[in-house]
Design a protein around this motif. Structure first.
Motif, PDB file in Angstrom:
ATOM      1  N   PRO A 343      14.856  -5.066  25.202  1.00 39.69           N
ATOM      2  CA  PRO A 343      14.796  -4.709  23.771  1.00 39.69           C
ATOM      3  C   PRO A 343      13.451  -5.014  23.135  1.00 39.69           C
ATOM      4  CG  PRO A 343      16.840  -5.855  24.268  1.00 39.69           C
ATOM      5  CD  PRO A 343      15.984  -5.972  25.483  1.00 39.69           C
ATOM      6  N   LEU A 344      12.874  -6.170  23.462  1.00 34.19           N
ATOM      7  CA  LEU A 344      11.573  -6.515  22.892  1.00 34.19           C
ATOM      8  C   LEU A 344      10.476  -5.588  23.411  1.00 34.19           C
ATOM      9  CD1 LEU A 344      11.766 -10.407  23.066  1.00 34.19           C
ATOM     10  CD2 LEU A 344      11.672  -9.025  20.992  1.00 34.19           C
ATOM     11  N   ILE A 346      10.814  -2.458  24.273  1.00 34.06           N
ATOM     12  CA  ILE A 346      10.955  -1.156  23.602  1.00 34.06           C
ATOM     13  C   ILE A 346      10.409  -1.220  22.182  1.00 34.06           C
ATOM     14  CG2 ILE A 346      12.638   0.530  22.760  1.00 34.06           C
ATOM     15  CD1 ILE A 346      14.370  -0.180  25.162  1.00 34.06           C
ATOM     16  N   ARG A 347      10.694  -2.313  21.485  1.00 32.74           N
ATOM     17  CA  ARG A 347      10.291  -2.408  20.075  1.00 32.74           C
ATOM     18  C   ARG A 347       8.811  -2.723  19.908  1.00 32.74           C
ATOM     19  NH1 ARG A 347       9.157  -1.295  16.007  1.00 32.74           N
ATOM     20  NH2 ARG A 347      10.065  -1.658  13.943  1.00 32.74           N
ATOM     21  N   LEU A 348       8.231  -3.457  20.855  1.00 33.90           N
ATOM     22  CA  LEU A 348       6.840  -3.908  20.716  1.00 33.90           C
ATOM     23  C   LEU A 348       5.941  -3.318  21.803  1.00 33.90           C
ATOM     24  CD1 LEU A 348       7.523  -7.684  19.963  1.00 33.90           C
ATOM     25  CD2 LEU A 348       6.799  -5.949  18.320  1.00 33.90           C
ATOM     26  N   LYS A 349       6.290  -2.135  22.289  1.00 30.54           N
ATOM     27  CA  LYS A 349       5.492  -1.549  23.373  1.00 30.54           C
ATOM     28  C   LYS A 349       4.084  -1.180  22.927  1.00 30.54           C
ATOM     29  CE  LYS A 349       7.221   3.141  22.545  1.00 30.54           C
ATOM     30  NZ  LYS A 349       7.930   4.296  23.135  1.00 30.54           N
ATOM     31  N   SER A 447       8.965 -10.852  13.021  1.00 31.30           N
ATOM     32  CA  SER A 447       9.221 -10.192  11.732  1.00 31.30           C
ATOM     33  C   SER A 447       7.922  -9.909  10.986  1.00 31.30           C
ATOM     34  CB  SER A 447      10.139 -11.069  10.876  1.00 31.30           C
ATOM     35  OG  SER A 447      11.387 -11.280  11.510  1.00 31.30           O
ATOM     36  N   LEU A 450       6.206  -6.901  12.625  1.00 27.03           N
ATOM     37  CA  LEU A 450       6.869  -5.645  12.269  1.00 27.03           C
ATOM     38  C   LEU A 450       6.622  -5.283  10.811  1.00 27.03           C
ATOM     39  CD1 LEU A 450      10.250  -6.066  14.173  1.00 27.03           C
ATOM     40  CD2 LEU A 450       8.233  -4.788  14.886  1.00 27.03           C
ATOM     41  N   ARG A 454       4.901  -1.928   9.195  1.00 21.72           N
ATOM     42  CA  ARG A 454       5.512  -1.154   8.096  1.00 21.72           C
ATOM     43  C   ARG A 454       4.542  -1.023   6.926  1.00 21.72           C
ATOM     44  NH1 ARG A 454       9.956  -4.804   9.192  1.00 21.72           N
ATOM     45  NH2 ARG A 454      11.495  -3.794  10.543  1.00 21.72           N
TER      46      ARG A 454
END
Length: 468
Positions: A343-344, A346-349, A447, A450, A454
């Motif tokens: 999961p990490l 995928i999110r922080l690739k 957080s 991310l 954003r």
């Protein structure tokens, strides 16, 4: 302006030199301030005393793993073992080992500085491509390389690991060497660091994922959607032709993955692994060979045989659990690390270096035998992202938490072991608090990163609307 830029490197070298002098002063004290006996500093895997015991057994024509004292690498035993028996008249014992650890810290700091300089250049380039920086004077970009190196050199956790005769500086050097090789695209160097880090400690094997992403896609950058959005706005401004818009809308929506570089990396990993295994087999030819090494090192890590107190939480739990459930909880605790990897990733690739920091922090929390040297490593890597994590929440709270835990841990251990006025719950409660602060630190840093992405996305949208 030019004078200030010239002063900054001078200040860095002054502070770096001062940290080296400070270490040399501390290791000159007799007994190294008894830090080598602290459970926060030395573990069954990193204790120089256990390494000296293993070397003595090998010199006596016995297996270095006999007696369940030494559980480290046979190569590390061959390098540091002779230094543990050599004495310099009038100087503290193990002085030569301490000097090796000081050198390892210096090299780690210099490699961190090199990584930070690459990330700083990439950060400035991406900011200019997105239109946030028109020139180098629009926004001050913090020198993350210098900051990370100084954080590492002056971190109390790093200093006590070096002075306390722990082999953690060697493991840290291998991890940072692997990341430096991946950042600079020196594939053989990256593979060598990765193999040595995994050989010395099992947990750096998780770095395979961020290193492959780093070699395949490149350095940390904002999500590719931001660049595509900015490019589409520029295309609309430059041309209103329907044919041109259709042609430019067919542009790729993802970066090309450099499979050739990744396969080159895997080849060198295989080559270095075979080389290390051959050396280990030759070193342990008379004592069980490579099979004995795997059983006494990786098997020792995974089975958690030694339940002596440390700053982790495994020792207390497995001292209380029934033997019937031991294997079940061993699987649960170790697989817990693996569940977080995909999961990490995928999110922080798009931020592989930051992903490596997160992996190392999680491993430090869930290691079988953690030490403060593990925390020193991920705290230094976190300093590489000072520009992105500038708005991180609870920073002062976390600083006070780490400081309080560091001061309370020796007190609780003394009340339990030496004075007898406490019990194991005193020290274990401190370990639980330490784990909680580390979890909060990892969650808040992810957080903050991310939220930074954003914020870039919103700024890019607003910038496009203004230009249109």
């Amino acid at each position: 302006m030019a004078e200030e830029q010239n002063k900054k490197p001078c200040r860095f070298w002054i502070w770096a030199s001062a940290s080296v002098v400070f270490r040399l002063i501390l290791i000159s004290f007799p007994g190294n301030l008894n830090l080598s006996s602290r459970p926060e500093v030395s573990t069954p895997l990193t204790s120089i005393r256990r390494l000296a015991e293993g070397y003595w057994l090998k010199q006596a024509s016995m297996s270095p793993y006999a007696g369940s004292m030494y559980h480290g690498s046979p190569l590390l035993l061959s390098v540091l073992g002779p230094l543990t028996v050599q004495r310099i008249k009038g100087q503290p014992s193990h002085l030569l080992c301490s000097l090796v650890f000081v050198i390892a810290d210096i090299l780690s700091a210099m490699l961190l500085r090199g990584i930070g300089q690459k990330l700083q250049m990439a950060y400035g380039l991406n900011a200019r491509l997105l239109g946030f920086l028109k020139s180098s004077r629009d926004k001050v970009i913090l020198p993350c390389g210098d900051i990370a190196a100084l954080v590492y050199l002056w971190n109390p956790f790093t200093i006590v690991s070096c002075v306390g005769l722990s082999t953690s500086p060697i493991e840290t050097l291998a991890v940072i060497l692997a990341l430096f090789g991946a950042v600079t695209r020196r594939v053989p160097l990256a593979a060598f660091g990765f193999v040595m880090a995994t050989h010395l400690s099992l947990y750096p094997a998780t770095l395979a994922i961020p290193m492959i992403i780093l070699l395949g896609y490149g350095l940390d950058a904002p999500p590719i959607k931001l660049f595509l959005q900015t490019r589409s706005v520029e295309n609309e401004k430059s041309s209103t032709s329907t044919v041109t818009k259709q042609a430019k809308s067919k542009q790729t929506t993802h970066l090309p993955f450099l499979w050739k570089t990744v396969m080159h990396f895997l080849f060198w990993v295989l080559l270095w692994s075979l080389y290390v295994l051959v050396l280990c087999a030759l070193s342990l030819n008379k004592y069980g060979g490579v099979e004995e090494m795997f059983k006494r090192t990786y098997g020792f890590i995974l089975s958690i045989e030694d339940l002596s107190p440390n700053i982790g939480v495994f020792w207390y739990f497995f001292a209380e659990v029934f033997d019937f459930f031991r294997n079940f909880f061993l699987i649960v605790f170790h697989v817990n690390v693996l569940f977080m990897l995909l999961p990490l990733a995928i999110r922080l690739k798009h931020r592989p270096c930051f992903l490596a920091f997160v992996y190392l922090a999680i491993s430090s929390i869930l290691k079988s035998y953690p030490s403060v040297g593990d925390s020193a490593l991920y705290l230094s890597l976190c300093a590489l992202f000072v520009n992105e994590l500038v708005d991180m929440k609870f920073s002062f709270f976390l600083f006070c938490g780490y400081l309080g835990i560091s001061l309370l841990s020796p007190v609780m251990h003394n009340l339990w072991i030496w004075r007898g006025t406490g019990n194991a719950n005193f020290y274990f409660g401190n370990a639980i608090g330490y784990a909680c602060f580390q979890i909060v630190f990892v969650v808040e840093s992810v957080s903050a990163m991310l939220n930074h992405d954003r914020a870039l996305r919103r700024s890019s949208s607003n910038h496009g609307e203004v230009n249109s």
